[in-house]
Write a protein that holds these residues in place. Structure first.
Motif: not given
Length: 186
Positions: A138-153
């Motif tokens: 259930a946390q795979i989508d949240a982990a992906i969102a975190e990775a994409i958010s971090y990449l935006s930096r």
């Protein structure tokens, strides 16, 4: 342009231990990234990952780590805190090796400029042959969102993958999540 690596580590044969690999597989299946971003199924390669880490400016690690939290809880750790986090409780040989990889890169002064661990608290690490459990999956989508958010930096914005740009699997099709769970190893 910075070299960026998104690295999923873990052993898919031990239930939640496979979280990092499953998360990076899902990320790869859903998004297309610029050429300077590599998505890697690091599995349990350990020290073989050193050249990859040394050639990276920004490293995102996806992994199951025992933080002593509720199963499925995501924990984000950055930069110098990442190696200490991974050594807090050794769950498997790949974590020891990942700590060694980061330690060697530090000694050689080739550590990435930026490191982010997107970790999940596992529920089950003892089920050999089992898949990731429901709270971890259930946390795979949240982990992906975190990775994409971090990449935006770093100015990286992936685009959604379409049927036109379908990609090859990061690993063998026989161990892709759907095939693995169905027992289809052909």
């Amino acid at each position: 342009m910075r070299n960026i690596t998104i690295l999923g580590v873990g052993n898919i044969l031990w239930a939640d231990e496979g979280f990092g690999v499953r998360a990076v597989e899902t990320l790869h299946a859903r998004y297309v990234f610029p050429e300077n971003v590599k998505l890697v199924d690091g599995g349990t390669q350990g020290l073989a990952l050193l050249p990859l880490v040394e050639d990276t400016d920004v490293l995102i690690i996806l992994d199951a780590v025992d933080f002593g939290r509720e199963p499925g809880e995501l924990v984000l750790v950055e930069d110098d805190d990442v190696p200490q986090c991974l050594t807090a409780k050794k769950m498997s040989l790949h974590q020891t090796s990942m700590v060694d990889v980061l330690g060697l890169a530090r000694l050689k002064d080739t550590l990435p400029l930026h490191i982010r661990l997107i970790g999940v608290q596992p529920l089950d690490l003892e089920n050999y042959g089992g898949s990731v459990t429901a709270p971890v999956r259930a946390q795979i989508d949240a982990a992906i969102a975190e990775a994409i958010s971090y990449l935006s930096r770093f100015g990286v914005v992936p685009r959604l993958r379409t049927t036109r740009d379908a990609a090859a699997s990061l690993g063998p099709d026989s161990v892709a999540l759907e095939n693995y769970e169905a027992g289809s190893f052909a």
